[in-house]
Design an enzyme around this catalytic site. Structure first.
Site, PDB file in Angstrom:
ATOM      1  N   PRO A   1       0.524  -1.189  -0.266  1.00 46.12           N
ATOM      2  CA  PRO A   1      -0.280   0.284  -0.122  1.00 46.12           C
ATOM      3  C   PRO A   1       1.225   1.382  -0.426  1.00 46.12           C
ATOM      4  CG  PRO A   1      -0.612  -1.617   1.187  1.00 46.12           C
ATOM      5  CD  PRO A   1       0.631  -1.952   0.999  1.00 46.12           C
ATOM      6  N   GLU A   2       0.403   2.386  -1.058  1.00 47.55           N
ATOM      7  CA  GLU A   2       1.326   3.222  -1.431  1.00 47.55           C
ATOM      8  C   GLU A   2       0.831   4.699  -0.670  1.00 47.55           C
ATOM      9  OE1 GLU A   2       4.301   3.907  -1.823  1.00 47.55           O
ATOM     10  OE2 GLU A   2       5.015   2.016  -2.006  1.00 47.55           O
TER      11      GLU A   2
END
Length: 273
Positions: free
Chosen positions: A2-3
């Site tokens: 996840p960014e």
């Protein structure tokens, strides 16, 4: 992993469920994630949630007892809101029980994520935050700033814009997409970019991240938002994960190379080195 867009999506999704709610209990199903979990989780009991924020890839849940719950999802973690009748699943490592009968569930199959309990006083001076660069969607991240960071830097541009000391949140997917939209080859030395290319790159990074946030992030494998739903930005990807397929712009075949252990995608015609 996840960014920024995925964490921002989770933050927004949780806000309407948890703000002003009280943590009435918790459950720790393991002692170690990336590091050993704190022994002082009891400080959370009867604490009211005042706000939820994001810094880089960290979620920050601010409490009325002067502490903050800091969450990093690692490679494959999720942090979701669940109903009172939720049955615990495999890899649910920490559960927070709220006074509205809902549960905040931290799930992480690989255990690369982490939960910290930190005092709010000088929170962002903590070691995990001190070296972070500016947020990419703020005015602080601009062409002048990026030019100053690229000057005399011989590292390739893709690795530089993925460096959280330079700018936070530009992960592998978004770096590939931004460089393609700015027509910059990922192997270009950072110092070699012209001023106009830097302007284009800053704009591309901002636009890609804004579009991904609007689409709820990118789900290629296992990302889910706060309501256990996938993101949809993968439907808008122009280059990432499209090796061997024709470029949407010029119809030449998209290529894949490995940089710093990550798959990188580019068009040899649109992004000339």
């Amino acid at each position: 992993m996840p960014e920024l867009p995925e964490i921002e999506t989770i933050k927004t999704g949780l806000a309407s469920h948890i703000i002003d709610k009280i943590i009435i209990n918790y459950e720790k199903k393991c002692k170690v994630l990336r590091q050993i979990l704190s022994n002082n989780f009891d400080i959370l009991l009867n604490a009211r949630i005042l706000s939820i924020m994001r810094r880089a890839k960290y979620l920050l849940i601010n409490l009325d007892n002067s502490f903050t719950i800091v969450i990093h999802l690692g490679m494959s973690g999720s942090f979701t809101i669940q109903p009172a009748n939720y049955s615990s699943q495999k890899h649910d490592h920490v559960i927070f029980y709220l006074d509205n009968q809902q549960q905040l569930v931290f799930n992480d199959p690989r255990r690369f994520g982490m939960i910290y309990l930190l005092p709010q006083e000088k929170l962002l001076d903590q070691q995990i935050f001190k070296a972070l660069g500016p947020e990419p969607l703020t005015e602080q991240f601009n062409a002048g700033y990026l030019a100053s960071k690229l000057a005399k830097r011989h590292k390739i541009i893709k690795n530089v814009i993925m460096d959280n000391n330079i700018v936070v949140g530009v992960g592998n997917i978004y770096a590939s997409e931004s460089l393609f939209r700015a027509k910059i080859h990922p192997l270009r030395p950072a110092y070699s970019l012209s001023h106009m290319e830097i302007i284009d790159l800053v704009l591309a990074i901002k636009n890609v991240l804004i579009s991904s946030i609007a689409a709820g992030g990118t789900t290629l494998k296992d990302f889910i938002n706060a309501n256990s739903k996938p993101g949809y930005f993968q439907q808008e990807l122009l280059i990432y994960n499209r090796a061997g397929k024709p470029c949407f712009i010029c119809s030449n075949i998209i290529r894949k190379i490995i940089l710093a252990g990550r798959g990188s995608y580019y068009c040899g015609y649109c992004q000339v080195i």
